[in-house]
Design a protein around this motif. Structure first.
Motif, PDB file in Angstrom:
ATOM      1  N   GLU A  59       0.528  -1.408  -0.095  1.00  0.00           N
ATOM      2  CA  GLU A  59       0.065  -0.107  -0.451  1.00  0.00           C
ATOM      3  C   GLU A  59       0.831   1.214   0.195  1.00  0.00           C
ATOM      4  O   GLU A  59       0.659   1.916  -0.913  1.00  0.00           O
ATOM      5  CB  GLU A  59      -0.729   0.350   1.301  1.00  0.00           C
ATOM      6  CG  GLU A  59      -2.319   1.244   1.535  1.00  0.00           C
ATOM      7  CD  GLU A  59      -2.985   0.367   0.606  1.00  0.00           C
ATOM      8  OE1 GLU A  59      -4.377   1.735  -0.153  1.00  0.00           O
ATOM      9  OE2 GLU A  59      -3.375  -0.591  -0.636  1.00  0.00           O
ATOM     10  N   ILE A  60       1.915   1.759   1.220  1.00  0.00           N
ATOM     11  CA  ILE A  60       2.821   2.349   0.364  1.00  0.00           C
ATOM     12  C   ILE A  60       3.308   2.585  -0.616  1.00  0.00           C
ATOM     13  O   ILE A  60       3.675   3.470  -1.378  1.00  0.00           O
ATOM     14  CB  ILE A  60       4.316   2.284   1.759  1.00  0.00           C
ATOM     15  CG1 ILE A  60       3.300   2.185   3.543  1.00  0.00           C
ATOM     16  CG2 ILE A  60       5.622   3.362   1.687  1.00  0.00           C
ATOM     17  CD1 ILE A  60       4.033   1.774   4.419  1.00  0.00           C
ATOM     18  N   VAL A  61       4.030   1.533  -0.937  1.00  0.00           N
ATOM     19  CA  VAL A  61       4.763   1.514  -2.891  1.00  0.00           C
ATOM     20  C   VAL A  61       3.993   2.204  -3.432  1.00  0.00           C
ATOM     21  O   VAL A  61       3.691   3.161  -4.199  1.00  0.00           O
ATOM     22  CB  VAL A  61       5.481   0.395  -3.008  1.00  0.00           C
ATOM     23  CG1 VAL A  61       5.423  -0.071  -4.332  1.00  0.00           C
ATOM     24  CG2 VAL A  61       6.491  -0.371  -1.820  1.00  0.00           C
ATOM     25  N   ARG A  62       2.131   1.627  -3.588  1.00  0.00           N
ATOM     26  CA  ARG A  62       1.378   2.254  -4.049  1.00  0.00           C
ATOM     27  C   ARG A  62       0.844   3.591  -4.596  1.00  0.00           C
ATOM     28  O   ARG A  62       1.062   4.233  -5.601  1.00  0.00           O
ATOM     29  CB  ARG A  62      -0.410   2.065  -3.712  1.00  0.00           C
ATOM     30  CG  ARG A  62      -1.688   1.662  -4.401  1.00  0.00           C
ATOM     31  CD  ARG A  62      -2.788   0.814  -4.339  1.00  0.00           C
ATOM     32  NE  ARG A  62      -3.138   1.729  -3.505  1.00  0.00           N
ATOM     33  CZ  ARG A  62      -3.166   3.153  -3.029  1.00  0.00           C
ATOM     34  NH1 ARG A  62      -3.547   4.330  -4.527  1.00  0.00           N
ATOM     35  NH2 ARG A  62      -3.806   3.673  -2.043  1.00  0.00           N
ATOM     36  N   GLU A  63       1.112   3.981  -3.252  1.00  0.00           N
ATOM     37  CA  GLU A  63       0.650   5.367  -2.409  1.00  0.00           C
ATOM     38  C   GLU A  63       2.101   6.302  -3.418  1.00  0.00           C
ATOM     39  O   GLU A  63       1.945   7.691  -4.066  1.00  0.00           O
ATOM     40  CB  GLU A  63       0.934   5.766  -0.935  1.00  0.00           C
ATOM     41  CG  GLU A  63      -0.240   5.528  -0.656  1.00  0.00           C
ATOM     42  CD  GLU A  63      -0.989   6.114  -0.163  1.00  0.00           C
ATOM     43  OE1 GLU A  63      -0.471   7.324   0.731  1.00  0.00           O
ATOM     44  OE2 GLU A  63      -2.349   5.835   0.255  1.00  0.00           O
TER      45      GLU A  63
END
Length: 239
Positions: free
Chosen positions: A140-144
């Motif tokens: 999720e962090i990488v996606r953001e």
């Protein structure tokens, strides 16, 4: 809507490798099977959870497609992501025990309800589950980060190319064709997510079609020249 109480076995689910840890022994699998006690059906256009609602569970999408969105300052919905079968929604609620966005079904859907307290308890005993939860949060962090890069430095063509490639890659991981897409979201929703006006999204789709990169028939998209899209998109990942 009342959840449907059914015994759901993760061990028999064809999405298990997408939303559950691999390499579990029989006992660990049995414990994780007990984690999911209910499935919940969500009709198209209905909300799975609302911004501000108390956080209790994570939801593994079994069938269907969702968008997450927040209300922008001008009152319009700002789309923050699109989620499909095998992905987990609800992570936004972990931070302060309340959801910070709305999750809305883009088509009739079904989710497996995973009470977070039980996930935490089981994570202490099954290391693979704890690692898996950390992996989902990290993704999720990488996606953001990918979305920030997308919105901060890319032109309309690059944004749409990255979006289509990412969608195709995620659908391919679920056994679908890597080049045939049926968009569950509207052009307007794509624009909201990519920080583009509706007209810009439509114009960019038309340009891709004219250049022979994609074939567009309403919501049906056929990727004809994936290398051209990749060249445009650069190696940016976004969900």
């Amino acid at each position: 809507m009342k959840p449907q109480t059914i015994k759901v076995a993760c061990s028999n689910c064809n999405l298990r490798e997408l939303c559950m840890p691999l390499d579990l022994n029989a006992e660990e699998l049995r414990r994780i099977d007990e984690l999911v006690t209910t499935r919940r059906k969500v009709k198209r256009g209905a909300t799975l959870f609302h911004n501000g609602e108390k956080f209790n569970s994570l939801y593994a999408i079994r069938t269907g497609f969702f968008k997450t969105c927040v209300a922008a300052e001008d009152g319009r919905d700002q789309v923050t992501g699109f989620q499909m079968a095998g992905e987990v929604v609800g992570l936004d609620g972990i931070v302060n025990d309340h959801h910070t966005c709305n999750a809305i079904a883009l088509e009739d859907a079904e989710v497996c309800v995973m009470p977070f307290e039980r996930i935490e308890e089981l994570s202490r005993e099954v290391n693979a589950l704890q690692r898996h939860v950390h992996k989902i949060m990290s993704r999720e962090i990488v996606r953001e980060h990918g979305v920030m890069l997308l919105l901060g430095s890319m032109r309309a063509e690059e944004r749409l190319a990255a979006f289509l490639l990412n969608l195709a890659q995620r659908l391919h991981a679920r056994g679908f064709s890597p080049s045939e897409l049926v968009l569950r979201m509207t052009r307007e929703e794509i624009g909201s997510y990519l920080g583009l006006k509706l007209e810009t999204v439509s114009r960019t789709f038309s340009k891709f079609a004219e250049d022979g990169i994609v074939e567009v028939r309403q919501r049906h998209i056929r990727i004809l020249d994936a290398p051209a899209l990749q060249h445009m998109a650069h190696p940016v990942a976004c969900h």
